[in-house]
Design a protein around this motif. Structure first.
Motif, PDB file in Angstrom:
ATOM      1  N   ALA A  34      13.889  69.218 102.775  1.00 44.10           N
ATOM      2  CA  ALA A  34      14.607  69.078 101.505  1.00 44.10           C
ATOM      3  C   ALA A  34      15.784  70.043 101.411  1.00 44.10           C
ATOM      4  O   ALA A  34      16.369  70.209 100.345  1.00 44.10           O
ATOM      5  CB  ALA A  34      13.648  69.292 100.334  1.00 44.10           C
ATOM      6  N   ALA A  35      16.155  70.691 102.515  1.00 38.09           N
ATOM      7  CA  ALA A  35      17.263  71.651 102.495  1.00 38.09           C
ATOM      8  C   ALA A  35      18.529  70.990 101.968  1.00 38.09           C
ATOM      9  O   ALA A  35      18.841  69.845 102.324  1.00 38.09           O
ATOM     10  CB  ALA A  35      17.508  72.197 103.898  1.00 38.09           C
ATOM     11  N   ARG A  36      19.256  71.686 101.101  1.00 35.79           N
ATOM     12  CA  ARG A  36      20.455  71.102 100.497  1.00 35.79           C
ATOM     13  C   ARG A  36      21.730  71.615 101.154  1.00 35.79           C
ATOM     14  O   ARG A  36      22.813  71.090 100.889  1.00 35.79           O
ATOM     15  CB  ARG A  36      20.473  71.403  98.997  1.00 35.79           C
ATOM     16  N   THR A  37      21.621  72.637 101.964  1.00 39.64           N
ATOM     17  CA  THR A  37      22.810  73.217 102.605  1.00 39.64           C
ATOM     18  C   THR A  37      22.520  73.547 104.061  1.00 39.64           C
ATOM     19  O   THR A  37      21.361  73.671 104.469  1.00 39.64           O
ATOM     20  CB  THR A  37      23.203  74.556 101.922  1.00 39.64           C
ATOM     21  N   ASN A  38      23.577  73.693 104.847  1.00 35.96           N
ATOM     22  CA  ASN A  38      23.393  74.133 106.226  1.00 35.96           C
ATOM     23  C   ASN A  38      23.238  75.656 106.258  1.00 35.96           C
ATOM     24  O   ASN A  38      23.291  76.317 105.219  1.00 35.96           O
ATOM     25  CB  ASN A  38      24.537  73.632 107.125  1.00 35.96           C
ATOM     26  N   LYS A  39      23.048  76.184 107.477  1.00 33.44           N
ATOM     27  CA  LYS A  39      22.739  77.623 107.581  1.00 33.44           C
ATOM     28  C   LYS A  39      23.877  78.492 107.051  1.00 33.44           C
ATOM     29  O   LYS A  39      23.628  79.538 106.443  1.00 33.44           O
ATOM     30  CB  LYS A  39      22.435  77.988 109.038  1.00 33.44           C
ATOM     31  N   ALA A  40      25.104  78.037 107.240  1.00 37.14           N
ATOM     32  CA  ALA A  40      26.250  78.832 106.774  1.00 37.14           C
ATOM     33  C   ALA A  40      26.239  79.002 105.258  1.00 37.14           C
ATOM     34  O   ALA A  40      26.782  79.975 104.740  1.00 37.14           O
ATOM     35  CB  ALA A  40      27.556  78.168 107.223  1.00 37.14           C
ATOM     36  N   HIS A  41      25.632  78.051 104.565  1.00 35.10           N
ATOM     37  CA  HIS A  41      25.673  78.089 103.100  1.00 35.10           C
ATOM     38  C   HIS A  41      24.285  78.173 102.482  1.00 35.10           C
ATOM     39  O   HIS A  41      24.098  77.803 101.325  1.00 35.10           O
ATOM     40  CB  HIS A  41      26.417  76.848 102.576  1.00 35.10           C
ATOM     41  N   MET A  42      23.333  78.682 103.246  1.00 35.16           N
ATOM     42  CA  MET A  42      21.966  78.671 102.716  1.00 35.16           C
ATOM     43  C   MET A  42      21.764  79.610 101.532  1.00 35.16           C
ATOM     44  O   MET A  42      20.817  79.467 100.784  1.00 35.16           O
ATOM     45  CB  MET A  42      20.913  78.880 103.810  1.00 35.16           C
TER      46      MET A  42
ATOM     47  N   THR B 146       7.256  76.278  89.853  1.00 32.13           N
ATOM     48  CA  THR B 146       7.561  76.350  91.285  1.00 32.13           C
ATOM     49  C   THR B 146       7.385  74.991  91.958  1.00 32.13           C
ATOM     50  O   THR B 146       8.261  74.530  92.702  1.00 32.13           O
ATOM     51  CB  THR B 146       6.623  77.374  91.971  1.00 32.13           C
ATOM     52  N   LEU B 147       6.244  74.354  91.686  1.00 28.85           N
ATOM     53  CA  LEU B 147       5.960  73.063  92.318  1.00 28.85           C
ATOM     54  C   LEU B 147       6.941  72.000  91.845  1.00 28.85           C
ATOM     55  O   LEU B 147       7.399  71.166  92.626  1.00 28.85           O
ATOM     56  CB  LEU B 147       4.524  72.618  91.991  1.00 28.85           C
TER      57      LEU B 147
ATOM     58  N   SER C   6      11.440  68.332  92.786  1.00 28.09           N
ATOM     59  CA  SER C   6      12.739  67.740  92.470  1.00 28.09           C
ATOM     60  C   SER C   6      13.685  67.838  93.670  1.00 28.09           C
ATOM     61  O   SER C   6      14.494  66.946  93.896  1.00 28.09           O
ATOM     62  CB  SER C   6      13.320  68.318  91.171  1.00 28.09           C
ATOM     63  N   ASP C   7      13.555  68.910  94.479  1.00 28.57           N
ATOM     64  CA  ASP C   7      14.332  68.987  95.730  1.00 28.57           C
ATOM     65  C   ASP C   7      13.932  67.868  96.697  1.00 28.57           C
ATOM     66  O   ASP C   7      14.776  67.271  97.362  1.00 28.57           O
ATOM     67  CB  ASP C   7      14.118  70.342  96.421  1.00 28.57           C
ATOM     68  N   VAL C   8      12.629  67.627  96.769  1.00 24.48           N
ATOM     69  CA  VAL C   8      12.126  66.575  97.660  1.00 24.48           C
ATOM     70  C   VAL C   8      12.627  65.209  97.199  1.00 24.48           C
ATOM     71  O   VAL C   8      13.114  64.401  98.002  1.00 24.48           O
ATOM     72  CB  VAL C   8      10.573  66.619  97.730  1.00 24.48           C
ATOM     73  N   ASN C   9      12.565  64.957  95.893  1.00 24.57           N
ATOM     74  CA  ASN C   9      13.048  63.681  95.357  1.00 24.57           C
ATOM     75  C   ASN C   9      14.546  63.511  95.589  1.00 24.57           C
ATOM     76  O   ASN C   9      15.029  62.422  95.887  1.00 24.57           O
ATOM     77  CB  ASN C   9      12.746  63.584  93.852  1.00 24.57           C
TER      78      ASN C   9
END
Ligand SMILES: [Zn+2]
Length: 118
Positions: free
Chosen positions: A108-116, A68-69, A74-77
């Protein structure tokens, strides 16, 4: 315009704390670049059978937590790399800007709300 400096600071704080947490339950394998949960010392040596099941469960727990961590790290990086290359704050699906309140909640979000959920 997104204040990348603000989000970079947040990401770096989170990165540091994730690495600290990982450091307590796992070791970084520099050959594979993967964090690996550390086995209990007792698992390597003598241990009585009554404890064995519990210890194993602890290790399983640590493995799950490590995964999990590590995923979060990796999202943060990835987000930090995007700040460097100028693509931070853009949805990876639609290329639309990611809402600022979403980034505030998860830098670290990779998408906007429409594509979350994509
Ligand atoms: Zn999108």
């Amino acid at each position: 315009m997104i204040n990348t400096h603000h989000f970079k600071e947040k990401l770096e704080v989170e990165k540091k704390s994730l690495e600290e947490e990982l450091g307590q339950i796992a070791i970084f394998n520099t050959e594979t670049n993967i964090w690996e949960a550390t086995p209990d010392k007792e698992m390597m040596g003598e241990i009585d059978d009554n404890d064995a099941a519990d210890r194993f469960e602890d290790f399983e727990e640590r493995s799950g937590m490590t995964t999990t961590l590590q995923t979060r790290l990796s999202d943060v990086n990835r987000a930090l790399a995007k700040i460097e290359n100028g693509t931070y704050g853009l949805c990876e699906v639609s290329n639309d800007p990611i809402e600022e309140d979403r980034l505030e909640a998860n830098p670290a979000a990779r998408t906007n709300k429409a594509h979350m959920n994509d």
